[in-house]
Write a protein that holds these residues in place. Structure first.
Motif, PDB file in Angstrom:
ATOM      1  N   UNK A  42       0.760  -1.000   0.091  1.00  0.00           N
ATOM      2  CA  UNK A  42       0.154  -0.479   0.718  1.00  0.00           C
ATOM      3  C   UNK A  42       1.022   1.532  -0.102  1.00  0.00           C
ATOM      4  N   UNK A  43       0.707   2.079  -0.761  1.00  0.00           N
ATOM      5  CA  UNK A  43       1.885   3.355  -0.980  1.00  0.00           C
ATOM      6  C   UNK A  43       0.403   4.354  -0.363  1.00  0.00           C
ATOM      7  N   UNK A  44       0.552   5.229   0.487  1.00  0.00           N
ATOM      8  CA  UNK A  44       0.090   6.163   1.130  1.00  0.00           C
ATOM      9  C   UNK A  44      -0.153   7.199  -0.038  1.00  0.00           C
ATOM     10  N   UNK A  45      -1.411   7.625  -0.490  1.00  0.00           N
ATOM     11  CA  UNK A  45      -1.404   8.805  -0.956  1.00  0.00           C
ATOM     12  C   UNK A  45      -1.177   8.590  -2.629  1.00  0.00           C
ATOM     13  N   UNK A  46      -1.537   6.980  -2.948  1.00  0.00           N
ATOM     14  CA  UNK A  46      -0.991   7.559  -4.336  1.00  0.00           C
ATOM     15  C   UNK A  46      -1.423   7.777  -5.136  1.00  0.00           C
TER      16      UNK A  46
END
Length: 557
Positions: A42-46
């Motif tokens: 999970x890439x935060x704010x992508x």
């Protein structure tokens, strides 16, 4: 001697046996042939569009490998509001929304004790790995099982499930209730720590990793652009009035002298505001693979990795900053490094990986306003004060509002309960009065009362449906506020945030790669809640208990 008719019957029987026998054998193989390891990233704010915007500058072994050799869902969205980190991670791994799993925000108002609580806060737990710090956490507020829980149940808890992140909620919620461990960054010491919910002491491999003191190494260097700065044509100017300045900097520009800035920016807190935090987490993920021997036997394991620094930097400078582009170009190398390690340690073709985000992000409203686009700022504290004045005209001397947070209004139940002159009609009237006032406030698009939301259909479309799916009747407020597109609650014209039901906050990557995944792309709409049932179907395990999503059918056709 067989007649022609008898011979034909024998032939047909034999052919039928061969066909159905082969199909049965194939089915048996496919059911038992699970990946040795599932990796959830999970890439935060992508944003999804970052994959397109930065594509030509990515290397061949990171994002491009996932896109070219995997399956990409281009039209993946969060199907609820609010789009925050805690609800996002919970939704990815439970396959459902806050209306079911109960994680309605990162922090939210607790109606029982009248206090704000963190979504993973647990006073019964203690930090493990350092003497004091942020360790009183667990997944106990999460009301549904996760895909990782279901893997543990299926394997009689013989699977290894590990969650890693800089944020506690980014590690705890994906690991689920039955996870073997969750680790997050302690900004006071620069170490990865855990909670007594999982263990009484850190594993030896974690202590060994912490002893490397890598944060000191990362913070002893300069952060400059990976490429010559003039090549960052996908971003705006380096010196932008829409970006927040780091402490000790007169301008939000490269280079960043980290040794000089360290003291003024909270020591190890500064690491979180640089792309080197992603380097650190990647090294920790590689150490976890080796230390826990993940993917080394016939029982599927699950490694959950959440990259958080993209969110920290994105909040500060917005999606058009060179700092954000540089962070993603470096993250591309982190993804390539992790894939290379998985190929070596688990074996190419033996693992399945998915990559997504917990939410996307809005453009800086002031930037939009200055470019004649609709946008603005909503001051929640000011609105609350004016709302109290307004209600006092109808109900003099009564404190009717208990809390305003996350664009929700919680009524003071004591003002209605136990009062013989008060009826349920009073609460209805107050809720509608609040709504009528809100519609006079610039930037407010609509409001939804508890009664309306509880009577609504979970599968409703549009903004109303998003609010319904994000609304938990026991935890959410009495009135929900929805702002106009481009508006958000903030006191600063620099930087940005997220949380709305609009596409700039909902459209995120959904990439699948590895074992059981065919190459391809889909533009069909898929809510983020489809990830957990898709992975469940690939693992041939039960869907999470509250799951409302469906497997991505294109992967199985």
């Amino acid at each position: 001697m067989l007649t022609l008719f008898q011979a034909m019957r024998v032939y047909i029987f034999a052919l039928t046996f061969i066909i159905f026998g082969a199909a049965s054998a194939q089915t048996t193989v496919s059911i038992s042939d699970r990946p040795k390891l599932v990796v959830g990233i999970v890439v935060d704010q992508m944003r999804q569009e970052y994959l397109y915007r930065y594509y030509n500058k990515f290397g061949n072994d990171g994002f491009k490998r996932l896109i070219g050799d995997g399956f990409m869902v281009k039209n993946a969205h969060y199907n609820y509001t609010p789009t925050y980190t805690g609800p996002g991670h919970a939704s990815v791994y439970t396959g459902t929304t806050p209306a079911v799993h109960g994680i309605i925000g990162n922090d939210f108002y607790n109606k029982k004790n009248g206090k704000m609580v963190n979504c993973v806060e647990d006073s019964l737990q203690k930090i493990v790995g350092v003497a004091s710090g942020n360790g009183d956490v667990s997944p106990w507020r999460l009301l549904s099982s996760t895909v990782t829980d279901e893997l543990e149940l299926f394997t009689q808890k013989r699977a290894k499930v590990i969650g890693l992140s800089f944020k506690d909620r980014g590690a705890v919620l994906p690991a689920g209730h039955l996870g073997d461990a969750a680790f997050w960054f302690d900004s006071g010491t620069g170490r990865f720590v855990s909670s007594s919910y999982y263990m009484s002491k850190l594993p030896d491999w974690t202590e060994k990793f912490n002893s490397l003191n890598l944060p000191d190494k990362y913070l002893s260097q300069e952060w400059n652009t990976l490429l010559p700065i003039e090549q960052y044509t996908e971003s705006g100017p380096d010196d932008s009035p829409y970006e927040k300045k780091y402490a000790g900097k007169t301008k939000p520009t490269f280079p960043y002298n980290l040794p000089q800035m360290r003291k003024q920016n909270g020591n190890f807190d500064l690491l979180y505001m640089t792309p080197f935090a992603n380097d650190y987490l990647t090294e920790f993920a590689k150490a976890a693979l080796e230390g826990e021997k993940m993917g080394k036997d016939d029982i599927s394991d699950f490694l959950c990795v959440s990259y958080s620094t993209t969110d920290a930097i994105g909040h500060a400078v917005g999606p058009n900053a060179i700092e954000v582009e540089d962070t993603y170009l470096r993250l591309d190398r982190n993804i390539a490094d992790l894939l290379k390690t998985l190929d070596k340690e688990v074996g190419a073709g033996n693992y399945t990986l998915f990559l997504t985000a917990d939410h996307a992000v809005a453009d800086v409203p002031q930037y939009l306003k200055d470019n004649k686009m609709p946008a603005g700022y909503y001051n929640e504290n000011y609105v609350q004060a004016k709302l109290n004045e307004y209600l006092n005209g109808y109900f003099p001397g009564k404190k009717l509002i208990a809390n305003v947070s996350n664009e929700q209004i919680f009524l003071n139940q004591d003002a209605f309960q136990g009062n013989p002159k008060s009826t349920g009609l009073d609460m209805f009237i107050v809720s509608e009065l609040i709504g009528k006032y809100l519609l006079t406030v610039e930037g407010v698009a609509n409001y939804y009362t508890e009664g309306l939301l509880r009577q609504g259909n979970y599968n409703d479309g549009g903004v109303k449906g998003s609010v319904i799916r994000g609304y938990h009747p026991k935890r959410s407020g009495d009135v929900v506020v929805v702002l106009e597109p481009g508006w958000f609650e903030s006191g600063s014209i620099q930087g940005t945030t997220h949380g709305s039901p609009y596409t700039y906050d909902t459209n995120v990557p959904m990439l699948f790669y590895g074992k059981g995944i065919k190459k391809g792309v889909s533009v069909q709409y898929h809510p983020i809640t489809d990830i957990a049932p898709t992975i469940s179907a690939l693992l041939n395990i039960k869907f999470p208990s509250g799951c409302t999503g469906n497997p991505v059918s294109e992967l199985f056709e």
